[in-house]
Design a protein around this motif. Structure first.
Motif, PDB file in Angstrom:
ATOM      1  N   ILE A 276       0.796  -1.231   0.000  1.00 28.13           N
ATOM      2  CA  ILE A 276       0.000   0.000   0.000  1.00 28.13           C
ATOM      3  C   ILE A 276       0.830   1.283   0.000  1.00 28.13           C
ATOM      4  O   ILE A 276       0.323   2.357  -0.323  1.00 28.13           O
ATOM      5  CB  ILE A 276      -0.949   0.031   1.206  1.00 28.13           C
ATOM      6  N   GLY A 277       2.113   1.172   0.360  1.00 34.20           N
ATOM      7  CA  GLY A 277       2.941   2.370   0.513  1.00 34.20           C
ATOM      8  C   GLY A 277       3.090   3.207  -0.745  1.00 34.20           C
ATOM      9  O   GLY A 277       2.853   4.429  -0.715  1.00 34.20           O
ATOM     10  N   PRO A 278       3.472   2.613  -1.876  1.00 33.11           N
ATOM     11  CA  PRO A 278       3.654   3.430  -3.083  1.00 33.11           C
ATOM     12  C   PRO A 278       2.394   4.188  -3.480  1.00 33.11           C
ATOM     13  O   PRO A 278       2.444   5.351  -3.876  1.00 33.11           O
ATOM     14  CB  PRO A 278       4.060   2.399  -4.139  1.00 33.11           C
ATOM     15  N   GLY A 279       1.241   3.532  -3.362  1.00 36.95           N
ATOM     16  CA  GLY A 279      -0.009   4.205  -3.702  1.00 36.95           C
ATOM     17  C   GLY A 279      -0.315   5.359  -2.772  1.00 36.95           C
ATOM     18  O   GLY A 279      -0.799   6.412  -3.210  1.00 36.95           O
ATOM     19  N   MET A 280      -0.035   5.192  -1.473  1.00 31.72           N
ATOM     20  CA  MET A 280      -0.274   6.269  -0.525  1.00 31.72           C
ATOM     21  C   MET A 280       0.636   7.458  -0.812  1.00 31.72           C
ATOM     22  O   MET A 280       0.213   8.611  -0.738  1.00 31.72           O
ATOM     23  CB  MET A 280      -0.064   5.778   0.905  1.00 31.72           C
ATOM     24  N   GLN A 281       1.879   7.184  -1.154  1.00 28.62           N
ATOM     25  CA  GLN A 281       2.801   8.278  -1.452  1.00 28.62           C
ATOM     26  C   GLN A 281       2.375   9.016  -2.723  1.00 28.62           C
ATOM     27  O   GLN A 281       2.402  10.246  -2.772  1.00 28.62           O
ATOM     28  CB  GLN A 281       4.228   7.743  -1.576  1.00 28.62           C
ATOM     29  N   ARG A 282       1.946   8.268  -3.724  1.00 27.40           N
ATOM     30  CA  ARG A 282       1.480   8.922  -4.954  1.00 27.40           C
ATOM     31  C   ARG A 282       0.238   9.763  -4.691  1.00 27.40           C
ATOM     32  O   ARG A 282       0.075  10.862  -5.241  1.00 27.40           O
ATOM     33  CB  ARG A 282       1.187   7.880  -6.034  1.00 27.40           C
ATOM     34  N   ALA A 283      -0.650   9.250  -3.840  1.00 24.64           N
ATOM     35  CA  ALA A 283      -1.903   9.957  -3.571  1.00 24.64           C
ATOM     36  C   ALA A 283      -1.682  11.297  -2.892  1.00 24.64           C
ATOM     37  O   ALA A 283      -2.541  12.190  -2.967  1.00 24.64           O
ATOM     38  CB  ALA A 283      -2.812   9.084  -2.713  1.00 24.64           C
ATOM     39  N   PHE A 289       9.029  14.325   0.409  1.00 19.80           N
ATOM     40  CA  PHE A 289       8.591  14.183   1.789  1.00 19.80           C
ATOM     41  C   PHE A 289       9.724  14.616   2.699  1.00 19.80           C
ATOM     42  O   PHE A 289      10.870  14.757   2.267  1.00 19.80           O
ATOM     43  CB  PHE A 289       8.188  12.742   2.079  1.00 19.80           C
ATOM     44  N   PHE A 290       9.404  14.810   3.981  1.00 20.97           N
ATOM     45  CA  PHE A 290      10.442  15.195   4.929  1.00 20.97           C
ATOM     46  C   PHE A 290      10.397  14.250   6.127  1.00 20.97           C
ATOM     47  O   PHE A 290       9.502  13.428   6.255  1.00 20.97           O
ATOM     48  CB  PHE A 290      10.264  16.646   5.376  1.00 20.97           C
ATOM     49  N   GLY A 291      11.396  14.363   6.989  1.00 22.49           N
ATOM     50  CA  GLY A 291      11.424  13.579   8.210  1.00 22.49           C
ATOM     51  C   GLY A 291      12.186  12.281   8.112  1.00 22.49           C
ATOM     52  O   GLY A 291      12.063  11.437   9.003  1.00 22.49           O
ATOM     53  N   ASP A 292      12.970  12.088   7.046  1.00 24.62           N
ATOM     54  CA  ASP A 292      13.705  10.829   6.897  1.00 24.62           C
ATOM     55  C   ASP A 292      14.632  10.566   8.082  1.00 24.62           C
ATOM     56  O   ASP A 292      14.928   9.411   8.407  1.00 24.62           O
ATOM     57  CB  ASP A 292      14.527  10.840   5.611  1.00 24.62           C
ATOM     58  N   ALA A 298       6.685   4.864   6.323  1.00 26.38           N
ATOM     59  CA  ALA A 298       5.649   4.076   6.993  1.00 26.38           C
ATOM     60  C   ALA A 298       5.684   4.290   8.498  1.00 26.38           C
ATOM     61  O   ALA A 298       4.641   4.415   9.151  1.00 26.38           O
ATOM     62  CB  ALA A 298       5.834   2.599   6.669  1.00 26.38           C
ATOM     63  N   GLU A 299       6.855   4.329   9.069  1.00 26.28           N
ATOM     64  CA  GLU A 299       6.985   4.500  10.512  1.00 26.28           C
ATOM     65  C   GLU A 299       6.541   5.899  10.938  1.00 26.28           C
ATOM     66  O   GLU A 299       5.843   6.068  11.938  1.00 26.28           O
ATOM     67  CB  GLU A 299       8.427   4.237  10.946  1.00 26.28           C
ATOM     68  N   ARG A 300       6.931   6.906  10.179  1.00 25.72           N
ATOM     69  CA  ARG A 300       6.582   8.288  10.538  1.00 25.72           C
ATOM     70  C   ARG A 300       5.084   8.520  10.491  1.00 25.72           C
ATOM     71  O   ARG A 300       4.555   9.358  11.221  1.00 25.72           O
ATOM     72  CB  ARG A 300       7.284   9.281   9.604  1.00 25.72           C
ATOM     73  N   THR A 301       4.385   7.809   9.608  1.00 23.94           N
ATOM     74  CA  THR A 301       2.953   8.070   9.434  1.00 23.94           C
ATOM     75  C   THR A 301       2.053   7.100  10.187  1.00 23.94           C
ATOM     76  O   THR A 301       0.827   7.221  10.098  1.00 23.94           O
ATOM     77  CB  THR A 301       2.595   8.022   7.936  1.00 23.94           C
ATOM     78  N   THR A 302       2.630   6.155  10.930  1.00 24.93           N
ATOM     79  CA  THR A 302       1.783   5.200  11.654  1.00 24.93           C
ATOM     80  C   THR A 302       2.215   4.958  13.092  1.00 24.93           C
ATOM     81  O   THR A 302       1.363   4.770  13.960  1.00 24.93           O
ATOM     82  CB  THR A 302       1.746   3.838  10.948  1.00 24.93           C
ATOM     83  N   SER A 303       3.509   4.945  13.375  1.00 26.44           N
ATOM     84  CA  SER A 303       3.967   4.504  14.692  1.00 26.44           C
ATOM     85  C   SER A 303       4.762   5.558  15.447  1.00 26.44           C
ATOM     86  O   SER A 303       5.301   5.271  16.519  1.00 26.44           O
ATOM     87  CB  SER A 303       4.815   3.231  14.553  1.00 26.44           C
ATOM     88  N   GLN A 304       4.858   6.764  14.916  1.00 27.45           N
ATOM     89  CA  GLN A 304       5.512   7.859  15.621  1.00 27.45           C
ATOM     90  C   GLN A 304       4.500   8.961  15.911  1.00 27.45           C
ATOM     91  O   GLN A 304       3.562   9.174  15.134  1.00 27.45           O
ATOM     92  CB  GLN A 304       6.663   8.431  14.786  1.00 27.45           C
TER      93      GLN A 304
END
Length: 463
Positions: A276-283, A289-292, A298-304
């Motif tokens: 699901i990741g590539p589709g979410m990034q395209r959407a 993006f920032f915060g690498d 995936a971690e920044r948008t779900t578990s942090q």
């Protein structure tokens, strides 16, 4: 074939023979405009409540009733005849729906369910009246052929999920004995027969507003600029102070209580993110993006935990310019919290940080608007294993395990108040749940009912 396998087969055969009747009943449920955000829809919402209580009773649940709250009723029913050696499962779904929005964007009447190709289009079809209907039809199918359920069941159907479950917390606190169970399954969310997903973590949300006040009224910037402190300038300072250049939140103690992912949890996350990741990034529709520095996307948008400014107000907003120092400015903020963090404590830390900018000539006020607590679910618990067995038996597939970046207030409320292990498994195979032309895939509705039948037996240890 064992006795339990026979019971499952007969129940599925019953559900298939009742397919047309089940679809007709679902359409009837969808015709109620049970919009919790619109007071004008209250009579229709209460009519939906009465209809559902009657349907719950008809399919064989016991003690069915609508329980009053300070807002919309919560529906309750149970079937507790499986025996003390069988677990009691609390099943949750919600009967309230989103507003229609701009009716001109709908191709069909939102509350006249319409078949369009392989879809049934109606408001509430996937969010979340299907969660109610699938469970009721599974229960009905098993009781029709076996006269008993393989597991003890309690159901609660809420009427305020779409407005943040604002009165449900008090209801749960007052009804803990009634809702006592061994586990909770939240049936709200997506369903795909091709690749099912089970939610195992949901972030919390702390929503608030900050107001900065300067002069008692707007002042002419030519007369007072450079001498009177400007609330907009201070609002900008506060906002700029929240993050460093890497995106890390600068509030003291913000990350202290975060529970890091285990290796297994990280593997689960990476496995589903490949899908699901590539589709979410395209959407997102952005170039970068920032915060690498803080971790993978995936971690920044779900578990942090995160902090975002959702709106800024103050000063003149019309055409042209107006040379003023505004009397007031402010902003709205949302903090996403994760497992280990206490949402109330996080808000206190945010307030402490913001108030450090107060000084003579600038008064600061904060207001907490809403809290939804984070919660996590066992990624190898009994209920999750039962769902996987049900999916294997019905569809020949297993679910991927998903961490949700958004929030679900009711999950935090039920999990905290009742002390139950929580598992999320939705039955909504469709899309547009908060948009025009909401739909569910008709064929998948039948598949969902068959999975739910298998799940009743799997939860008892018999599936």
């Amino acid at each position: 074939m064992t006795m339990n396998q026979s019971a499952v087969s007969f129940a599925i055969e019953h559900a298939r023979s009742a397919r047309d009747a089940n679809l007709a009943g679902f359409k009837e449920l969808l015709r109620f405009p049970s919009i919790s955000q619109d007071p004008a829809c209250q009579p229709q919402l209460l009519a939906c409540v009465d209809w559902l209580v009657a349907e719950m009773t008809r399919v064989g649940l016991r003690n069915c009733r609508a329980i009053a709250t300070a807002g919309n009723p919560v529906l309750y029913g149970d079937w507790l005849g499986a025996g003390d050696d069988k677990p009691t499962i609390l099943i949750y779904a919600h009967y309230d729906v989103q507003p229609v929005g701009d009716a001109s964007l709908w191709r069909t009447d939102p509350f006249e369910p319409t078949i369009v190709g392989d879809r049934l289009v109606a408001r509430g079809a996937v969010d979340d009246k299907c969660g109610i209907w699938v469970n009721l039809k599974a229960i009905e199918s098993v009781l029709s052929v076996s006269r008993k359920l393989p597991v003890n069941i309690k159901v609660i159907f809420e009427g305020e999920e779409e407005i943040g479950s604002r009165n449900t917390g008090a209801f749960v606190q007052a009804r803990k004995a009634l809702l006592a169970a061994d586990a909770l399954i939240i049936c709200d969310g997506p369903f795909s027969p091709e690749q099912p997903v089970i939610g195992i973590a949901v972030r919390g949300a702390v929503m608030g507003e900050v107001r900065l006040k300067g002069p008692p009224h707007d002042l002419h910037s030519g007369r007072y600029g450079g001498a009177v402190k400007n609330p907009l300038h201070y609002a900008a300072r506060v906002i700029a102070s929240f993050h460093d250049q890497s995106g890390r939140v600068q509030i003291k103690g913000f990350y202290d209580d975060v529970i890091p992912l285990s290796d297994r949890q990280a593997r689960h996350m990476n496995q589903i993110w490949k899908t699901i990741g590539p589709g979410m990034q395209r959407a997102a529709g952005v170039d970068a993006f920032f915060g690498d520095y803080l971790g993978v996307f995936a971690e920044r948008t779900t578990s942090q935990p995160t902090l975002d400014i959702n709106g800024i107000f103050g000063g003149y907003q019309g055409d042209g310019t107006r040379a003023i120092i505004p009397a007031e400015a402010g902003f709205k903020v949302t903090i996403r919290t994760v497992a280990g963090q206490d949402s109330d404590a996080i808000w206190e830390r945010v307030v402490e940080h913001v108030m450090s900018f107060a000084e003579p000539g600038i008064d600061i006020e904060t207001e907490l608007l809403n809290i939804a607590h984070p919660f996590t679910m066992p990624d190898d618990g009994r209920e999750l294993r039962a769902i996987q067995r049900a999916l294997n038996a019905a569809l020949g597939v297993e679910a991927l395990l998903m961490r949700h970046g958004g929030s679900l207030p009711i999950g935090g409320i039920l999990g905290r108040e009742l002390g139950l292990p929580v598992t999320m498994f939705g039955y909504g195979s469709g899309d547009n749940s908060h948009a025009p032309d909401e739909y569910i895939v008709i064929e998948d509705l039948q598949a969902a009912i068959e999975v739910a039948i298998h799940l009743l037996f799997a939860l008892s240890g018999a599936g």
